[in-house]
Design a protein around this motif. Structure first.
Motif, PDB file in Angstrom:
ATOM      1  N   LYS A  90       0.810  -1.220   0.000  1.00  0.00           N
ATOM      2  CA  LYS A  90       0.000   0.000   0.000  1.00  0.00           C
ATOM      3  C   LYS A  90       0.842   1.269   0.000  1.00  0.00           C
ATOM      4  CE  LYS A  90      -3.919  -2.226   0.162  1.00  0.00           C
ATOM      5  NZ  LYS A  90      -4.852  -2.217  -0.977  1.00  0.00           N
ATOM      6  N   ILE A  91       2.034   1.202   0.574  1.00  0.00           N
ATOM      7  CA  ILE A  91       2.908   2.381   0.606  1.00  0.00           C
ATOM      8  C   ILE A  91       3.613   2.512  -0.732  1.00  0.00           C
ATOM      9  CG2 ILE A  91       4.963   3.402   1.677  1.00  0.00           C
ATOM     10  CD1 ILE A  91       4.090   2.115   4.312  1.00  0.00           C
ATOM     11  N   LEU A 108       5.119  -0.338  -3.230  1.00  0.00           N
ATOM     12  CA  LEU A 108       4.748  -0.189  -4.631  1.00  0.00           C
ATOM     13  C   LEU A 108       5.591   0.905  -5.270  1.00  0.00           C
ATOM     14  CD1 LEU A 108       2.848  -0.825  -7.020  1.00  0.00           C
ATOM     15  CD2 LEU A 108       1.283   0.923  -6.098  1.00  0.00           C
ATOM     16  N   HIS A 109       6.319   0.554  -6.336  1.00  0.00           N
ATOM     17  CA  HIS A 109       7.182   1.532  -6.999  1.00  0.00           C
ATOM     18  C   HIS A 109       6.434   2.249  -8.113  1.00  0.00           C
ATOM     19  CE1 HIS A 109      10.398   2.531 -10.135  1.00  0.00           C
ATOM     20  NE2 HIS A 109      10.546   3.395  -9.158  1.00  0.00           N
ATOM     21  N   VAL A 110       6.544   3.584  -8.119  1.00  0.00           N
ATOM     22  CA  VAL A 110       6.016   4.403  -9.204  1.00  0.00           C
ATOM     23  C   VAL A 110       7.156   5.265  -9.739  1.00  0.00           C
ATOM     24  CG1 VAL A 110       4.374   6.193  -9.885  1.00  0.00           C
ATOM     25  CG2 VAL A 110       3.695   4.443  -8.222  1.00  0.00           C
ATOM     26  N   PRO A 111       7.627   4.998 -10.962  1.00  0.00           N
ATOM     27  CA  PRO A 111       8.727   5.794 -11.520  1.00  0.00           C
ATOM     28  C   PRO A 111       8.227   7.061 -12.200  1.00  0.00           C
ATOM     29  CG  PRO A 111       8.196   3.992 -13.004  1.00  0.00           C
ATOM     30  CD  PRO A 111       7.259   3.860 -11.824  1.00  0.00           C
ATOM     31  N   PHE A 112       9.030   8.102 -12.141  1.00  0.00           N
ATOM     32  CA  PHE A 112       8.745   9.341 -12.853  1.00  0.00           C
ATOM     33  C   PHE A 112       9.918   9.630 -13.792  1.00  0.00           C
ATOM     34  CE2 PHE A 112       6.116   9.350  -9.139  1.00  0.00           C
ATOM     35  CZ  PHE A 112       4.922   9.889  -9.576  1.00  0.00           C
ATOM     36  N   LYS A 113       9.774  10.620 -14.637  1.00  0.00           N
ATOM     37  CA  LYS A 113      10.813  10.892 -15.625  1.00  0.00           C
ATOM     38  C   LYS A 113      11.976  11.696 -15.060  1.00  0.00           C
ATOM     39  CE  LYS A 113       7.804  10.670 -19.692  1.00  0.00           C
ATOM     40  NZ  LYS A 113       7.269  11.416 -20.864  1.00  0.00           N
ATOM     41  N   THR A 114      11.702  12.522 -14.049  1.00  0.00           N
ATOM     42  CA  THR A 114      12.725  13.410 -13.491  1.00  0.00           C
ATOM     43  C   THR A 114      12.573  13.507 -11.985  1.00  0.00           C
ATOM     44  OG1 THR A 114      11.361  15.402 -13.663  1.00  0.00           O
ATOM     45  CG2 THR A 114      12.680  14.805 -15.608  1.00  0.00           C
ATOM     46  N   SER A 115      13.612  14.028 -11.342  1.00  0.00           N
ATOM     47  CA  SER A 115      13.536  14.258  -9.898  1.00  0.00           C
ATOM     48  C   SER A 115      12.444  15.267  -9.537  1.00  0.00           C
ATOM     49  CB  SER A 115      14.898  14.735  -9.366  1.00  0.00           C
ATOM     50  OG  SER A 115      15.824  13.674  -9.357  1.00  0.00           O
ATOM     51  N   ALA A 120       2.579   9.882  -3.923  1.00  0.00           N
ATOM     52  CA  ALA A 120       3.566   8.905  -3.454  1.00  0.00           C
ATOM     53  C   ALA A 120       3.847   9.205  -1.988  1.00  0.00           C
ATOM     54  CB  ALA A 120       4.848   8.983  -4.276  1.00  0.00           C
ATOM     55  N   ASP A 121       4.287   8.180  -1.282  1.00  0.00           N
ATOM     56  CA  ASP A 121       4.512   8.332   0.159  1.00  0.00           C
ATOM     57  C   ASP A 121       5.980   8.513   0.522  1.00  0.00           C
ATOM     58  OD1 ASP A 121       1.708   7.797   0.868  1.00  0.00           O
ATOM     59  OD2 ASP A 121       2.157   5.787   0.121  1.00  0.00           O
TER      60      ASP A 121
END
Length: 324
Positions: A152-153, A180-187, A199-200
């Motif tokens: 859940k986190i 749970l991993h959620v990737p983004f394109k940039t910092s 995101a947590d």
């Protein structure tokens, strides 16, 4: 006859050694380029330019940084791998380029054999942060929360197969939790997602996050290295929590050349690199860039890179991440 053959082989080896030594004494005779596999303004680019400034003074020839971004650093590495092994094309290697290599199949070069290591340059911890309203205030509490609510986190990173992503995967494996991993394109995108409660938890570099931590927008739980990081000495190392035994993740930087570069040239480059890293002005500039100097021999850097490749490939396999 056998004696004559042995003498001839010995003479050839001596001649080759003398030629290589002579080449190193005369090298460099023209400008040297350092290929940085990421865009201008990033950590590898800043470090490459700091080194170029110092090395060109010592070597008496221009040292020019050339940016070749793309594919997580693979495009730049490929350019180095395919360059003439004459000491005039070098590259900046990072942890991210090793991880990018283990995450991809059908590579057009072998990361473990295509390069001649020159030496390590520096290391830097990552930060693990959350929002101020997130209930965990340290790593131990984060692990407990993750175990109480598996999957859940959400943890964010600035990219799939980035160092930050794999730092999170190793965290999961070491703590035996499911995030749970959620990737983004940039910092900036990953930071905004965390601030916006999409995101947590976020794993990212100290330089990317320190301003948000100091302003109170984000809450630092730990640094990812095995020891506290000089830039943020009050933030504990994750391993101090007692629930992450052996957890140690840093982003790092090193200098390398194409395989086949003459050994005397590698030795001369290592000597030049380590002289630069001992210079107080260079050390201060690197500290400002957010890294800690870590010099090495070519052999030690080669062993380190091989160990990193093995370690991150094991993390990928355990995480069930297929090579793309």
């Amino acid at each position: 006859m056998k004696k004559l053959t042995a003498l001839a082989l010995t003479a050839m080896m001596l001649a080759g050694g003398l030629a290589s030594s002579s080449y190193a004494q005369e090298w460099p005779q023209k400008p040297i380029r350092i290929i940085v596999s990421f865009g201008p303004g990033g950590g590898a680019d800043i470090i490459g330019r700091i080194l170029a400034d110092s090395m060109q003074v010592q070597l008496g020839k221009p040292v020019v940084v050339e940016n070749k971004p793309g594919a997580g650093g693979i495009i730049g590495n490929e350019a180095v791998a395919n360059a003439d092994p004459d000491g005039y094309t070098l590259g900046i290697m990072t942890a991210g380029q090793i991880i990018a290599a283990v995450a991809r199949k059908n590579m057009r070069y072998d990361t473990l054999t295509a390069f001649a290591p020159i030496g390590q340059i520096a290391t830097a911890s990552l930060l693990i942060v959350t929002r101020p309203d997130f209930p965990a205030n340290n790593v131990k509490e984060l692990v407990a929360a993750a175990k109480a609510d598996p999957g859940k986190i959400v943890f964010a990173s600035p990219g799939f197969a980035a160092t930050q992503h794999f730092a999170g995967e190793m965290f999961k494996q070491t703590a035996q939790v499911n995030l749970l991993h959620v990737p983004f394109k940039t910092s900036p995108e990953a930071i905004n997602a965390t601030l916006g409660k999409h995101a947590d938890v976020l794993f990212d570099t100290v330089s990317a996050l320190i301003g948000h931590v100091q302003s109170g927008q984000l809450k630092a739980l730990a640094v990812t290295g095995k020891e506290r990081f000089p830039a943020v000495p009050d933030i504990p190392a994750a391993a101090e929590s007692g629930v992450l035994p052996g957890y140690d993740v840093t982003t790092w930087y090193g200098l390398f050349a194409p395989r086949g570069t003459p050994a005397p040239v590698i030795a001369k480059l290592n000597k030049t690199l380590n002289y630069s890293l001992a210079d107080q002005t260079v050390r201060e500039r690197l500290a400002t860039a957010g890294v800690v100097v870590k010099a090495s021999t070519p052999e030690a850097f080669g062993d380190f890179m091989a160990g990193e490749y093995k370690r991150w490939d094991a993390v990928r396999e355990t995480a069930g991440i297929p090579q793309q």
